[in-house]
Scaffold this motif. Structure first.
Motif, PDB file in Angstrom:
ATOM      1  N   GLU A  51       0.815  -1.221   0.000  1.00 12.27           N
ATOM      2  CA  GLU A  51       0.000   0.000   0.000  1.00 12.27           C
ATOM      3  C   GLU A  51       0.845   1.266   0.000  1.00 12.27           C
ATOM      4  OE1 GLU A  51      -3.722   0.753   2.127  1.00 12.27           O
ATOM      5  OE2 GLU A  51      -3.419  -1.227   3.017  1.00 12.27           O
ATOM      6  N   LYS A  52       2.069   1.159   0.487  1.00 13.26           N
ATOM      7  CA  LYS A  52       2.918   2.345   0.555  1.00 13.26           C
ATOM      8  C   LYS A  52       3.098   2.937  -0.845  1.00 13.26           C
ATOM      9  CE  LYS A  52       5.568   1.131   4.696  1.00 13.26           C
ATOM     10  NZ  LYS A  52       6.904   0.793   5.245  1.00 13.26           N
ATOM     11  N   GLY A  53       2.913   4.226  -0.933  1.00 13.19           N
ATOM     12  CA  GLY A  53       3.056   4.884  -2.234  1.00 13.19           C
ATOM     13  C   GLY A  53       1.768   4.946  -3.023  1.00 13.19           C
ATOM     14  N   THR A  54       0.703   4.292  -2.531  1.00  9.12           N
ATOM     15  CA  THR A  54      -0.584   4.365  -3.220  1.00  9.12           C
ATOM     16  C   THR A  54      -1.137   5.782  -3.116  1.00  9.12           C
ATOM     17  OG1 THR A  54      -1.048   2.056  -2.667  1.00  9.12           O
ATOM     18  CG2 THR A  54      -2.910   3.404  -3.368  1.00  9.12           C
ATOM     19  N   THR A  55      -1.514   6.363  -4.226  1.00 10.79           N
ATOM     20  CA  THR A  55      -1.993   7.740  -4.246  1.00 10.79           C
ATOM     21  C   THR A  55      -3.471   7.819  -3.863  1.00 10.79           C
ATOM     22  OG1 THR A  55      -2.716   7.699  -6.562  1.00 10.79           O
ATOM     23  CG2 THR A  55      -0.389   8.198  -6.135  1.00 10.79           C
ATOM     24  N   LYS A  56      -3.936   9.047  -3.587  1.00  7.95           N
ATOM     25  CA  LYS A  56      -5.343   9.250  -3.236  1.00  7.95           C
ATOM     26  C   LYS A  56      -6.261   8.826  -4.379  1.00  7.95           C
ATOM     27  CE  LYS A  56      -4.791  13.010   0.125  1.00  7.95           C
ATOM     28  NZ  LYS A  56      -5.141  14.417   0.453  1.00  7.95           N
ATOM     29  N   LEU A  57      -5.863   9.102  -5.617  1.00 12.03           N
ATOM     30  CA  LEU A  57      -6.689   8.722  -6.763  1.00 12.03           C
ATOM     31  C   LEU A  57      -6.761   7.209  -6.925  1.00 12.03           C
ATOM     32  CD1 LEU A  57      -5.718  11.387  -9.467  1.00 12.03           C
ATOM     33  CD2 LEU A  57      -7.874  11.171  -8.224  1.00 12.03           C
ATOM     34  N   GLU A  58      -5.655   6.538  -6.649  1.00 15.34           N
ATOM     35  CA  GLU A  58      -5.640   5.076  -6.740  1.00 15.34           C
ATOM     36  C   GLU A  58      -6.518   4.463  -5.654  1.00 15.34           C
ATOM     37  OE1 GLU A  58      -1.131   4.625  -8.655  1.00 15.34           O
ATOM     38  OE2 GLU A  58      -1.453   4.497  -6.494  1.00 15.34           O
ATOM     39  N   ARG A  59      -6.470   5.018  -4.452  1.00 14.78           N
ATOM     40  CA  ARG A  59      -7.301   4.520  -3.362  1.00 14.78           C
ATOM     41  C   ARG A  59      -8.784   4.808  -3.640  1.00 14.78           C
ATOM     42  NH1 ARG A  59      -4.619   3.095   1.294  1.00 14.78           N
ATOM     43  NH2 ARG A  59      -6.493   3.421   2.527  1.00 14.78           N
TER      44      ARG A  59
END
Length: 263
Positions: free
Chosen positions: A172-180
């Motif tokens: 999950e580290k590095g996952t952006t707000k748009l990806e989430r």
């Protein structure tokens, strides 16, 4: 690590372990293939375990828009790559919703179906209701401590689940707000109850009695709509019955997946 590229140019990671009849395993939201490592030793001698990182998760591509039909494409692409025409399926949370949707849409590809902590509505709806239920508690807690508080209402044995989660690969580290956001909205079109009657595969639904996120009534209602299904309620579990009551879970699953055994 194995990578297959779908027709829409999305790279999907999957792993293959063991030998025997194929058992396709689909992880929960914000998880990845490593959530099933706990069960490899018990299952790999009898089954070929195919663990898939659904798009937006693990080492698969993370697009800014995901629908339930995209998840179906991920699974079908892996099956096609491995020349699998039919398999057992096991899905937890989000993975269970996808497996259930596949079983209703393509009944011929699923031999037996295991659904764990599966809701009958979009996950974000269940999550919003859960947060609203405990809003008076959560609003007084610092944001960084809220997850720990929430887990007390999601799991019966929160310590055991926390230990298990520490063993999982953190992708999950590095996952952006748009990806989430794409993941959070990916199940908005799902309504499992509408097409559940089309599922022909024998189905085992497992719920935890103390699960406040996906209440066990979800599993009971779903089992009433699937013609050949069984609902098992784990009295000493919450949202992770496969971990909180691991021994019982493995025993139930192994019996159920055996074609010679009738539940």
């Amino acid at each position: 690590m194995n990578i297959i590229v779908t027709e829409n140019d999305i790279a999907i990671n999957y792993e293959v372990v063991g030998k025997g009849y194929p058992l396709i395993m689909l992880h929960g939201q914000y998880m990845n293939t490593t959530m099933f490592n706990e069960f490899e030793t018990a299952l790999k001698e009898d089954y070929q375990l195919i663990k898939i990182d659904l798009r937006g998760h693990g080492y698969s591509d993370k697009p800014f828009k995901i629908t339930v039909y995209d998840y179906l494409e991920d699974v079908l692409a892996v099956m096609d790559e491995l020349m699998i025409k039919q398999a057992h399926f096991m899905g937890y949370g989000l993975g269970g919703m996808i497996a259930c949707t596949l079983a209703a849409s393509y009944p011929e590809i699923i031999q037996r179906l295991v659904l764990i902590s599966v809701g009958t509505e979009p996950f974000n709806v269940s999550e919003d209701r859960f947060l609203a239920q405990y809003s008076n508690i959560l609003r007084t807690v610092k944001p960084e401590k809220r997850n720990k508080i929430m887990e007390q209402y999601m799991y019966h044995d929160a310590k055991k689940v926390a230990k298990w989660k520490k063993s999982l690969l953190d992708t999950e580290k590095g996952t952006t707000k748009l990806e989430r956001k794409a993941i959070n909205r990916s199940t908005e079109e799902i309504d499992l109850m509408i097409n559940a009657h089309q599922i022909t595969a024998p189905t085992l639904i497992i719920s935890g009695e103390h699960d406040e996120l996906i209440k066990p009534d979800n599993g009971k209602r779903l089992s009433q709509e699937i013609p050949n299904s069984y609902h098992f309620l784990y009295e000493n579990s919450g949202h992770a019955p496969m971990i909180e009551e691991k021994e019982r879970f493995l025993e139930d699953v192994q019996k159920f997946l055996s074609t010679e055994t009738k539940v």
